[in-house]
Design a protein around this motif. Structure first.
Motif, PDB file in Angstrom:
ATOM      1  N   ASP A 279      -0.308  -1.997   7.365  1.00 23.21           N
ATOM      2  CA  ASP A 279       0.085  -1.054   6.474  1.00 23.21           C
ATOM      3  C   ASP A 279       0.347   0.208   7.504  1.00 23.21           C
ATOM      4  O   ASP A 279       1.381   1.134   7.273  1.00 23.21           O
ATOM      5  CB  ASP A 279      -1.096  -0.809   5.619  1.00 23.21           C
ATOM      6  CG  ASP A 279      -0.737  -0.145   4.300  1.00 23.21           C
ATOM      7  OD1 ASP A 279       0.415   0.229   4.176  1.00 23.21           O
ATOM      8  OD2 ASP A 279      -1.604  -0.079   3.367  1.00 23.21           O
ATOM      9  N   PHE A 280      -0.431   0.453   8.479  1.00 24.49           N
ATOM     10  CA  PHE A 280      -0.303   1.733   9.298  1.00 24.49           C
ATOM     11  C   PHE A 280       0.837   1.473  10.102  1.00 24.49           C
ATOM     12  O   PHE A 280       1.663   2.653  10.233  1.00 24.49           O
ATOM     13  CB  PHE A 280      -1.461   1.642  10.233  1.00 24.49           C
ATOM     14  CG  PHE A 280      -1.265   2.780  11.270  1.00 24.49           C
ATOM     15  CD1 PHE A 280      -1.568   4.047  10.924  1.00 24.49           C
ATOM     16  CD2 PHE A 280      -1.154   2.355  12.437  1.00 24.49           C
ATOM     17  CE1 PHE A 280      -1.602   5.141  11.925  1.00 24.49           C
ATOM     18  CE2 PHE A 280      -0.999   3.607  13.631  1.00 24.49           C
ATOM     19  CZ  PHE A 280      -1.091   4.893  13.412  1.00 24.49           C
ATOM     20  N   VAL A 281       1.156   0.387  10.819  1.00 21.75           N
ATOM     21  CA  VAL A 281       2.425   0.412  11.572  1.00 21.75           C
ATOM     22  C   VAL A 281       3.905   0.417  10.791  1.00 21.75           C
ATOM     23  O   VAL A 281       4.699   1.194  11.121  1.00 21.75           O
ATOM     24  CB  VAL A 281       2.566  -1.061  12.166  1.00 21.75           C
ATOM     25  CG1 VAL A 281       3.766  -1.316  13.175  1.00 21.75           C
ATOM     26  CG2 VAL A 281       1.292  -1.088  13.510  1.00 21.75           C
TER      27      VAL A 281
ATOM     28  N   GLN B  69       4.085   4.282  10.008  1.00 19.61           N
ATOM     29  CA  GLN B  69       4.655   4.940  10.861  1.00 19.61           C
ATOM     30  C   GLN B  69       6.220   4.618  11.069  1.00 19.61           C
ATOM     31  O   GLN B  69       6.981   5.409  11.515  1.00 19.61           O
ATOM     32  CB  GLN B  69       3.941   4.539  12.181  1.00 19.61           C
ATOM     33  CG  GLN B  69       2.528   4.894  12.272  1.00 19.61           C
ATOM     34  CD  GLN B  69       2.345   6.297  12.118  1.00 19.61           C
ATOM     35  OE1 GLN B  69       3.105   7.212  13.128  1.00 19.61           O
ATOM     36  NE2 GLN B  69       1.528   7.027  11.428  1.00 19.61           N
ATOM     37  N   TYR B  70       6.653   3.391  11.157  1.00 16.09           N
ATOM     38  CA  TYR B  70       7.997   3.014  11.406  1.00 16.09           C
ATOM     39  C   TYR B  70       8.910   3.616  10.467  1.00 16.09           C
ATOM     40  O   TYR B  70       9.884   4.114  10.746  1.00 16.09           O
ATOM     41  CB  TYR B  70       8.081   1.549  11.240  1.00 16.09           C
ATOM     42  CG  TYR B  70       9.556   0.990  11.253  1.00 16.09           C
ATOM     43  CD1 TYR B  70      10.265   0.867  12.402  1.00 16.09           C
ATOM     44  CD2 TYR B  70      10.277   0.527  10.040  1.00 16.09           C
ATOM     45  CE1 TYR B  70      11.669   0.550  12.560  1.00 16.09           C
ATOM     46  CE2 TYR B  70      11.568   0.029   9.999  1.00 16.09           C
ATOM     47  CZ  TYR B  70      12.063   0.091  11.193  1.00 16.09           C
ATOM     48  OH  TYR B  70      13.402  -0.489  11.125  1.00 16.09           O
ATOM     49  N   TYR B  71       8.632   3.625   9.042  1.00 19.52           N
ATOM     50  CA  TYR B  71       9.585   3.981   7.877  1.00 19.52           C
ATOM     51  C   TYR B  71       9.760   5.749   8.032  1.00 19.52           C
ATOM     52  O   TYR B  71      10.660   6.238   7.683  1.00 19.52           O
ATOM     53  CB  TYR B  71       9.181   3.447   6.831  1.00 19.52           C
ATOM     54  CG  TYR B  71       9.740   2.300   6.519  1.00 19.52           C
ATOM     55  CD1 TYR B  71      11.055   2.058   6.089  1.00 19.52           C
ATOM     56  CD2 TYR B  71       8.621   1.239   6.361  1.00 19.52           C
ATOM     57  CE1 TYR B  71      11.391   0.717   5.951  1.00 19.52           C
ATOM     58  CE2 TYR B  71       9.092  -0.034   6.013  1.00 19.52           C
ATOM     59  CZ  TYR B  71      10.472  -0.472   5.858  1.00 19.52           C
ATOM     60  OH  TYR B  71      11.096  -1.623   5.577  1.00 19.52           O
ATOM     61  N   GLU B  72       8.417   6.234   8.428  1.00 21.00           N
ATOM     62  CA  GLU B  72       8.334   7.696   8.704  1.00 21.00           C
ATOM     63  C   GLU B  72       9.269   8.072   9.716  1.00 21.00           C
ATOM     64  O   GLU B  72      10.006   9.111   9.760  1.00 21.00           O
ATOM     65  CB  GLU B  72       6.927   8.116   8.733  1.00 21.00           C
ATOM     66  CG  GLU B  72       6.213   8.419   7.521  1.00 21.00           C
ATOM     67  CD  GLU B  72       4.825   8.582   7.888  1.00 21.00           C
ATOM     68  OE1 GLU B  72       4.370   8.962   9.057  1.00 21.00           O
ATOM     69  OE2 GLU B  72       4.014   8.877   6.929  1.00 21.00           O
TER      70      GLU B  72
ATOM     71  N   SER C 279       4.934  -1.982  -1.100  1.00 21.05           N
ATOM     72  CA  SER C 279       5.613  -3.363  -1.993  1.00 21.05           C
ATOM     73  C   SER C 279       5.975  -4.556  -1.004  1.00 21.05           C
ATOM     74  O   SER C 279       5.755  -5.806  -1.084  1.00 21.05           O
ATOM     75  CB  SER C 279       7.069  -2.824  -2.389  1.00 21.05           C
ATOM     76  OG  SER C 279       7.921  -2.344  -1.259  1.00 21.05           O
ATOM     77  N   GLN C 280       5.971  -4.268   0.150  1.00 21.69           N
ATOM     78  CA  GLN C 280       6.429  -5.433   1.238  1.00 21.69           C
ATOM     79  C   GLN C 280       5.150  -5.918   1.810  1.00 21.69           C
ATOM     80  O   GLN C 280       5.273  -7.468   1.561  1.00 21.69           O
ATOM     81  CB  GLN C 280       7.138  -4.698   2.478  1.00 21.69           C
ATOM     82  CG  GLN C 280       8.249  -4.425   2.219  1.00 21.69           C
ATOM     83  CD  GLN C 280       9.288  -3.784   3.638  1.00 21.69           C
ATOM     84  OE1 GLN C 280       8.737  -3.570   4.637  1.00 21.69           O
ATOM     85  NE2 GLN C 280      10.502  -3.398   3.300  1.00 21.69           N
ATOM     86  N   VAL C 281       4.109  -5.566   1.908  1.00 19.53           N
ATOM     87  CA  VAL C 281       2.741  -5.959   2.389  1.00 19.53           C
ATOM     88  C   VAL C 281       2.234  -6.790   0.972  1.00 19.53           C
ATOM     89  O   VAL C 281       1.916  -7.782   1.198  1.00 19.53           O
ATOM     90  CB  VAL C 281       1.897  -5.031   2.676  1.00 19.53           C
ATOM     91  CG1 VAL C 281       0.394  -5.703   3.079  1.00 19.53           C
ATOM     92  CG2 VAL C 281       2.285  -4.356   4.094  1.00 19.53           C
ATOM     93  N   LEU C 282       2.390  -6.265  -0.190  1.00 21.21           N
ATOM     94  CA  LEU C 282       1.868  -6.742  -1.349  1.00 21.21           C
ATOM     95  C   LEU C 282       2.463  -8.061  -1.740  1.00 21.21           C
ATOM     96  O   LEU C 282       2.004  -8.992  -2.164  1.00 21.21           O
ATOM     97  CB  LEU C 282       1.923  -5.778  -2.602  1.00 21.21           C
ATOM     98  CG  LEU C 282       1.299  -6.490  -4.016  1.00 21.21           C
ATOM     99  CD1 LEU C 282       0.043  -6.725  -3.935  1.00 21.21           C
ATOM    100  CD2 LEU C 282       1.681  -5.436  -5.124  1.00 21.21           C
ATOM    101  N   GLU C 283       3.914  -8.117  -1.437  1.00 21.69           N
ATOM    102  CA  GLU C 283       4.640  -9.311  -1.640  1.00 21.69           C
ATOM    103  C   GLU C 283       4.236 -10.270  -0.651  1.00 21.69           C
ATOM    104  O   GLU C 283       4.108 -11.706  -1.064  1.00 21.69           O
ATOM    105  CB  GLU C 283       6.362  -9.095  -1.449  1.00 21.69           C
ATOM    106  CG  GLU C 283       6.936 -10.271  -1.579  1.00 21.69           C
ATOM    107  CD  GLU C 283       8.458 -10.035  -1.877  1.00 21.69           C
ATOM    108  OE1 GLU C 283       8.876 -11.112  -2.385  1.00 21.69           O
ATOM    109  OE2 GLU C 283       8.833  -8.823  -2.151  1.00 21.69           O
TER     110      GLU C 283
END
Length: 416
Positions: free
Chosen positions: A152-154, A157-160, A264-268
């Motif tokens: 979640d954290f990584v 950070q990547y998308y930000e 959304s990606q982690v939940l999937e």
């Protein structure tokens, strides 16, 4: 070196060395027994008179159709609702419905996946050492939750960073276009205040590049202090014009968009991993007594898991192709898992120690992911927001639906 050479034979040949040899030998033997593919008599799913391969195959086809339809409906309602404006992601109806879905996902992790993992890893078919000596299911679920936190954290950070890079590129393009316009003799319209200066212009004539962003941030900060968090979204100032709090380019909206993409990606990932497990479990079963109650239970929970995932995808504001691919991937996972289970059911021993270990580990991982996502990214994100704290009616309805969803999904454990 000579001391170690003299000491090691004594240590290895003594009582301590004997214990190490016995323990290592038994440990290797237990591990080899744990990966055996031989069926275990103590773990037989087929009750007497319940095995019927032809009827079970028909029920599996019914399960594929029912689960596929319910999964598609669940994940499509938020996506289509956003396009058609009958279920907008910023509406109270959507928040309340997502609360029910969050309760379903939380109960799936706590009541369905984690107990199943514990049951599999402490089954009498497996050696007591090490499986019954240590709570592996809880430990693996805890590590999976921590790994989800790291992902979640990584991901955030990547998308930000990616979003900041895009903003810088667009800012450079705008600056270049404004320089080109000034060189060509085209002067943009300026809005001057009472002092005659352009907004953002300093005494020396320098211009703030991010003046408008500072203007928005200043008004958002001052309005929140003067009006409070729960008052109106617009306020008229002394010059007779109103300022809105919901700017589309505010940093808060950008951060929310990034968070929704990662969620959304982690939940999937968590939902899909557990969908594969339940699909395989249903597909390899030969017992109509086991399959029949699973059809309704899995259809119910596939619908509301799809609704929660579809809501997160719609809030992430992804491109249509990305949203469609994520939705299809979710909807097809369990039916594909059932199909794979049907194909391998002739030689796959679901009651073997190897199958129990694999099932227990995957169930534990799924439980950790789902519990983390339900508590942190679904429940806490909505229930600790200002919107919820400022709307008493929404609080009551959301809490009621949260507990109702968790309770109904927990009741399904009686049949599945």
């Amino acid at each position: 070196m000579s001391f170690l050479e003299d000491f090691m034979p004594v240590l290895w040949g003594g009582e301590f060395g004997e214990r190490i040899r016995v323990y290592s030998g038994s440990f290797v033997q237990n591990i080899s027994h744990s990966v055996s593919n031989v069926a275990c008599d103590a773990h037989s799913e087929d009750f007497e008179g319940c095995r019927d391969d032809s009827y079970a195959f028909i029920l599996k086809l019914v399960a594929i159709a029912a689960i596929l339809v319910m999964g598609v409906c669940g994940v499509a309602i938020p996506l289509v609702g956003t396009k058609r404006r009958f279920l907008r992601t910023d509406s109270n109806l959507f928040v309340a419905a997502k609360s029910f879905a969050a309760g379903v996902i939380l109960a799936t992790g706590f009541v369905h996946m984690l107990p199943d993992a514990t049951s599999a890893l402490t089954n009498p078919c497996l050696p007591k050492s090490p499986w019954s000596k240590f709570p592996f299911s809880g430990f693996i679920a805890m590590m999976a939750a921590l790994a989800t936190l790291l992902a979640d954290f990584v991901g955030t950070q990547y998308y930000e960073k990616k979003q900041r890079k895009q903003e810088e590129e667009s800012r450079i393009i705008k600056a270049d276009s404004s320089e080109t316009a000034s060189e060509s003799g085209i002067i943009p319209v300026e809005t001057r205040g009472s002092t005659g200066k352009v907004f953002g212009e300093e005494e020396g004539g320098a211009m703030h590049i991010v003046g408008m962003h500072a203007h928005v941030a200043h008004h958002r900060h001052s309005h929140s202090q003067e009006q409070g968090a729960c008052e109106g979204h617009q306020r008229e100032d002394g010059h007779g014009h109103s300022h809105s709090h919901s700017f589309s380019f505010s940093s808060g909206d950008e951060e929310d968009s990034v968070r929704h993409i990662v969620v959304s990606q982690v939940l999937e990932l968590g939902i899909v991993s557990h969908s594969v497990i339940i699909g395989l479990s249903l597909g390899v079963s030969h017992s109509p007594c086991t399959i029949r109650p699973l059809i309704g239970a899995l259809s119910f929970h596939q619908f509301f898991e799809g609704f929660a995932l579809g809501g997160c995808i719609s809030q992430a504001k992804l491109r249509s192709l990305q949203s469609t691919l994520m939705a299809c991937f979710f909807a097809l996972t369990t039916p594909i898992g059932i199909g794979i289970g049907i194909g391998i059911s002739s030689f796959y021993n679901a009651s073997s120690p190897r199958a129990l270990v694999v099932e227990g580990i995957l169930d534990s991982i799924s439980a950790g992911i789902l519990v983390y996502m339900a508590l942190v990214d679904l429940i806490a994100a909505d229930f600790l927001s200002k919107r919820m704290s400022c709307n008493t009616r929404l609080q009551f309805v959301s809490y009621f639906l949260l507990f109702l969803g968790a309770a109904l999904m927990s009741l399904l454990a009686l049949w599945a």
